[in-house]
Design an enzyme around this catalytic site. Structure first.
Site, PDB file in Angstrom:
ATOM      1  N   GLU A  73       0.804  -1.322  -0.155  1.00  0.00           N
ATOM      2  CA  GLU A  73       0.208   0.091   0.099  1.00  0.00           C
ATOM      3  C   GLU A  73       0.975   1.139  -0.007  1.00  0.00           C
ATOM      4  O   GLU A  73       0.598   2.376  -0.628  1.00  0.00           O
ATOM      5  CB  GLU A  73      -0.866   0.053   1.312  1.00  0.00           C
ATOM      6  CG  GLU A  73      -1.938  -1.083   1.259  1.00  0.00           C
ATOM      7  CD  GLU A  73      -2.891  -0.957   0.095  1.00  0.00           C
ATOM      8  OE1 GLU A  73      -3.233   0.170  -0.336  1.00  0.00           O
ATOM      9  OE2 GLU A  73      -3.360  -1.969  -0.601  1.00  0.00           O
ATOM     10  N   TRP A 133       1.982   1.603  -3.380  1.00  0.00           N
ATOM     11  CA  TRP A 133       0.706   2.533  -4.227  1.00  0.00           C
ATOM     12  C   TRP A 133       0.742   3.746  -4.375  1.00  0.00           C
ATOM     13  O   TRP A 133       0.465   4.365  -5.326  1.00  0.00           O
ATOM     14  CB  TRP A 133      -0.628   1.855  -3.636  1.00  0.00           C
ATOM     15  CG  TRP A 133      -1.751   2.146  -4.243  1.00  0.00           C
ATOM     16  CD1 TRP A 133      -2.390   3.231  -4.231  1.00  0.00           C
ATOM     17  CD2 TRP A 133      -2.542   1.682  -5.699  1.00  0.00           C
ATOM     18  NE1 TRP A 133      -3.364   3.322  -5.039  1.00  0.00           N
ATOM     19  CE2 TRP A 133      -3.408   2.440  -6.259  1.00  0.00           C
ATOM     20  CE3 TRP A 133      -2.071   0.468  -6.184  1.00  0.00           C
ATOM     21  CZ2 TRP A 133      -4.344   2.096  -7.102  1.00  0.00           C
ATOM     22  CZ3 TRP A 133      -2.819  -0.107  -7.455  1.00  0.00           C
ATOM     23  CH2 TRP A 133      -4.067   0.961  -8.041  1.00  0.00           C
ATOM     24  N   TRP A 192     -23.770   8.919 -18.566  1.00  0.00           N
ATOM     25  CA  TRP A 192     -23.709   9.431 -17.056  1.00  0.00           C
ATOM     26  C   TRP A 192     -25.291  10.051 -16.773  1.00  0.00           C
ATOM     27  O   TRP A 192     -25.721  10.863 -17.665  1.00  0.00           O
ATOM     28  CB  TRP A 192     -22.661  10.112 -16.698  1.00  0.00           C
ATOM     29  CG  TRP A 192     -21.456   9.661 -16.731  1.00  0.00           C
ATOM     30  CD1 TRP A 192     -20.395  10.150 -17.598  1.00  0.00           C
ATOM     31  CD2 TRP A 192     -20.970   8.425 -15.907  1.00  0.00           C
ATOM     32  NE1 TRP A 192     -19.229   9.231 -17.489  1.00  0.00           N
ATOM     33  CE2 TRP A 192     -19.440   8.240 -16.325  1.00  0.00           C
ATOM     34  CE3 TRP A 192     -21.444   7.448 -15.138  1.00  0.00           C
ATOM     35  CZ2 TRP A 192     -18.556   7.395 -16.034  1.00  0.00           C
ATOM     36  CZ3 TRP A 192     -20.418   6.388 -14.447  1.00  0.00           C
ATOM     37  CH2 TRP A 192     -19.215   6.470 -14.967  1.00  0.00           C
ATOM     38  N   TRP A 226     -17.781   9.464 -12.324  1.00  0.00           N
ATOM     39  CA  TRP A 226     -16.651   9.240 -11.298  1.00  0.00           C
ATOM     40  C   TRP A 226     -16.143  10.405 -10.915  1.00  0.00           C
ATOM     41  O   TRP A 226     -15.760  10.510  -9.790  1.00  0.00           O
ATOM     42  CB  TRP A 226     -15.725   8.099 -11.475  1.00  0.00           C
ATOM     43  CG  TRP A 226     -14.856   8.715 -12.864  1.00  0.00           C
ATOM     44  CD1 TRP A 226     -15.016   8.262 -14.045  1.00  0.00           C
ATOM     45  CD2 TRP A 226     -13.576   9.294 -12.903  1.00  0.00           C
ATOM     46  NE1 TRP A 226     -14.095   8.857 -14.894  1.00  0.00           N
ATOM     47  CE2 TRP A 226     -13.183   9.619 -13.963  1.00  0.00           C
ATOM     48  CE3 TRP A 226     -12.942   9.975 -11.723  1.00  0.00           C
ATOM     49  CZ2 TRP A 226     -11.985  10.229 -14.435  1.00  0.00           C
ATOM     50  CZ3 TRP A 226     -11.648  10.793 -12.175  1.00  0.00           C
ATOM     51  CH2 TRP A 226     -11.424  10.802 -13.554  1.00  0.00           C
ATOM     52  N   TRP A 230     -10.435   6.447  -7.841  1.00  0.00           N
ATOM     53  CA  TRP A 230     -11.676   6.528  -8.722  1.00  0.00           C
ATOM     54  C   TRP A 230     -11.463   5.887  -9.831  1.00  0.00           C
ATOM     55  O   TRP A 230     -12.420   5.179 -10.202  1.00  0.00           O
ATOM     56  CB  TRP A 230     -12.013   8.084  -8.659  1.00  0.00           C
ATOM     57  CG  TRP A 230     -12.618   8.373  -7.380  1.00  0.00           C
ATOM     58  CD1 TRP A 230     -12.010   8.960  -5.924  1.00  0.00           C
ATOM     59  CD2 TRP A 230     -13.980   8.426  -6.948  1.00  0.00           C
ATOM     60  NE1 TRP A 230     -13.005   9.171  -5.062  1.00  0.00           N
ATOM     61  CE2 TRP A 230     -14.215   8.774  -5.538  1.00  0.00           C
ATOM     62  CE3 TRP A 230     -15.058   7.672  -7.796  1.00  0.00           C
ATOM     63  CZ2 TRP A 230     -15.436   8.705  -4.893  1.00  0.00           C
ATOM     64  CZ3 TRP A 230     -16.152   7.724  -6.950  1.00  0.00           C
ATOM     65  CH2 TRP A 230     -16.595   8.208  -5.862  1.00  0.00           C
TER      66      TRP A 230
END
Length: 437
Positions: A245, A248, A276, A332, A355
Site C-alpha cells: 500500500e 501504491w 452518465w 466518477w 476513482w
C-alpha cells in the site's frame, strides 16, 4: 532542511497558494488539517530557535519578494508531482536558484522504469520493480537547532487565512480522531506497529479498523514513507501487504506524472461515451449519497464517517465509490471532487487513481462491468459494528439484519428505504455500457 542549514541562516516558509492549483485548491477538510499541522510545525521550529513564516499568494511571486526583502539566495523544497506544483517549481526556478529534494515517497517518482526505459502503467510489475530497490535509505536525524536570519521577514498569522470552518463548523469530530503534526504522526505509527503483522487479515474489516491511518500524516509530510517502512518492515506476518500500500502511493505519483489530467480525464477512451445520469433526479441521488441516506447501511456508514471525521475506511471507500458510479450511474469525477473536499488525506494522485480504478477507466483498473454488491460486501467483511456506530438509526438492529434492514423487515422509520434496488442499479449500469458501445 539539512541542505539549507549547510548554507547558512534558514527562513522556513509556507505559502498558501490557491491560485496556482485553480480548481484543485486544497479542500475544506485538508485546510482543517493544514491549520493544525502548521501550528504544530511552528511550535517545533520555535523550540529550535526558529519560526515559520506564512505568506499567501503565487509561490514564485511570494518567494521572489521574500528573497528581495532578506537577501536570500537559494530556495530548498521537497519536490511535488501534481501538475500545478510542477508548474510552480518551473516558475520559481525562473526567478530564483531552486533546489528540489525527494523525500515523501519510497523512490523518486519517474525513476522506476521498464526494461526499455518507459514508465510502468500497471501496478503489479511496478511494485515488483520498486521492491528491488528497497529498503529506502534510513531517514537522517532532525537538526537540534536552526540558524536564524537577522532580521526575520514579516509573516501572516494562521488566523488571517480562515482555514477553519465556521458557518457551520462541520469539523467538531475531527479533533477527536486526529492529532495533526509530527507528534501525532509518531503516535499513530507507534500504535500501528503493534498490529502491522496482522494488516493483511484486518485491513478490510471496518469494524476492527486494521488500517494504519497514516495517510494524512504522509500526505502532509509529517512522517516519511521511508520512516514508516523502516518502522514496520520487520513486523512479519502479513506486513508485506501494508508495504504494498505504501508502494501504491509511489505508483499513483508515477501515473499523474505521465497523465497530468488523470483527475479529470478517462485514461481509457472506451467509456468516454458512457451516458452518465444528470438532472434533478440524479442530483437528488447524489445528495442522498453525500449525506449517507441511500438506504444501503454500509454505504451510508462510510459517507457519514467521511463527513464526521474527514476519513473513510479503505474497503468502504471502494464500496461507496462503486455505488455512486454503477448503482447511481453518476460520473466518477463528481465523486472524486467530493472526496477531494471531504478527505483530510486528499491526495491528487491517490484519489484520482483510486476513482479511475473503480470506474474501469484507469490504465490499471477494475472492469466497469464488475459491480460491487454492497449487501454482499457488508456481511462478508463483518461491518455490523461499523454500521451501528455511524448510522445511529440502526443501532438497535441486531444480527444479520443490520446489513439489509429493509429486506429483513426491521428498517426503522427514521432510516430511508433504498433509493434503488441492487438488481435495478446493476442492470441499468450494464445497459449503459451496452448503449455506449
Amino acid at each position: 532542511m539539512l541542505a539549507a542549514i549547510a548554507e547558512g541562516p534558514v527562513i522556513p516558509v509556507y505559502i498558501l497558494d490557491d491560485a496556482t492549483p485553480k480548481h484543485y485548491a486544497m479542500g475544506g477538510a485538508s485546510r482543517w488539517w493544514l491549520q493544525h499541522s502548521l501550528a504544530s510545525l511552528d511550535a517545533a521550529l520555535r523550540a529550535k530557535g526558529s519560526r515559520l513564516i506564512l505568506r499567501r499568494g503565487e509561490s514564485d511571486v511570494v518567494l521572489a519578494a521574500i528573497a528581495e526583502e532578506t537577501g536570500a539566495t537559494r530556495v530548498h523544497c521537497i519536490r511535488h508531482h501534481e501538475p500545478w506544483w510542477r508548474n510552480a517549481e518551473r516558475a520559481v526556478a525562473k526567478r530564483l536558484d531552486l533546489v528540489c529534494h525527494d523525500g515523501n515517497y519510497l523512490s523518486s517518482p519517474g525513476s522506476i522504469t521498464t526494461g526499455s526505459g518507459g514508465q510502468y502503467k500497471i501496478f503489479t510489475p511496478f511494485w515488483r520493480a520498486l521492491k528491488t530497490t528497497m529498503p529506502p535509505p534510513h531517514p537522517t536525524h532532525a537538526p537540534t537547532d536552526l540558524p536564524a536570519p537577522a532580521p526575520w521577514p514579516k509573516s501572516d498569522t494562521l488566523a488571517d487565512w480562515n482555514l477553519l470552518p465556521t458557518k457551520p463548523d462541520w469539523s467538531a469530530g475531527f479533533g477527536e480522531e486526529w492529532t495533526p503534526g509530527e507528534d501525532g504522526a509518531r503516535a499513530r505509527l507507534t500504535a500501528f506497529k503493534r498490529h502491522a503483522a496482522q494488516y493483511g487479515e484486518t485491513r478490510n474489516l471496518p469494524s476492527i479498523e486494521g488500517s494504519s491511518r497514516l495517510s494524512p500524516h504522509l500526505h502532509f509530510g509529517e512522517v516519511s514513507a521511508a520512516q514508516v517502512w523502516h518502522a514496520v518492515a520487520d513486523a512479519g506476518g502479513s506486513v508485506d501487504t501494508f508495504l504494498g500500500e505504501i508502494g501504491w502511493r509511489d505508483y499513483a505519483q508515477n501515473i499523474i506524472r505521465e497523465f497530468p489530467d488523470y483527475g479529470s480525464k478517462n485514461a481509457r477512451d472506451t467509456l468516454n461515451a458512457l451516458p452518465w445520469r444528470t438532472g434533478a433526479t440524479a442530483d437528488a441521488d447524489l445528495q442522498a449519497w453525500q449525506q449517507g441516506r441511500t438506504g444501503y447501511p454500509i454505504v451510508d456508514a462510510g459517507m457519514r464517517q467521511l463527513w464526521a471525521t474527514g476519513w473513510m475506511h479503505n474497503r468502504v471507500r471502494m464500496i461507496t465509490a462503486s455505488f455512486l458510479i454503477k448503482h447511481l450511474l453518476i460520473d466518477w469525477r463528481v465523486g472524486e471532487r467530493w472526496f477531494w473536499d471531504c478527505l483530510v488525506d486528499a491526495d491528487y494522485g491517490s484519489n484520482a487513481v483510486n476513482w479511475q480504478w473503480t470506474a474501469g477507466t484507469g490504465v490499471d483498473s477494475n472492469m466497469f462491468v464488475r459491480i460491487m454488491a454492497p449487501l454482499v460486501q457488508s456481511p462478508k467483511f463483518d461491518a455490523g459494528a461499523y454500521i451501528r456506530r455511524w448510522v445511529p438509526e440502526l443501532s438497535g438492529v441486531r444480527g444479520e439484519a443490520i446489513h439489509d434492514p429493509d429486506e429483513a423487515g426491521f428498517r426503522p422509520r427514521a432510516y430511508p428505504a433504498k433509493i434503488i434496488g441492487h438488481r435495478e442499479g446493476r442492470e441499468r449500469a450494464l445497459a449503459a455500457v451496452k448503449q455506449q458501445r
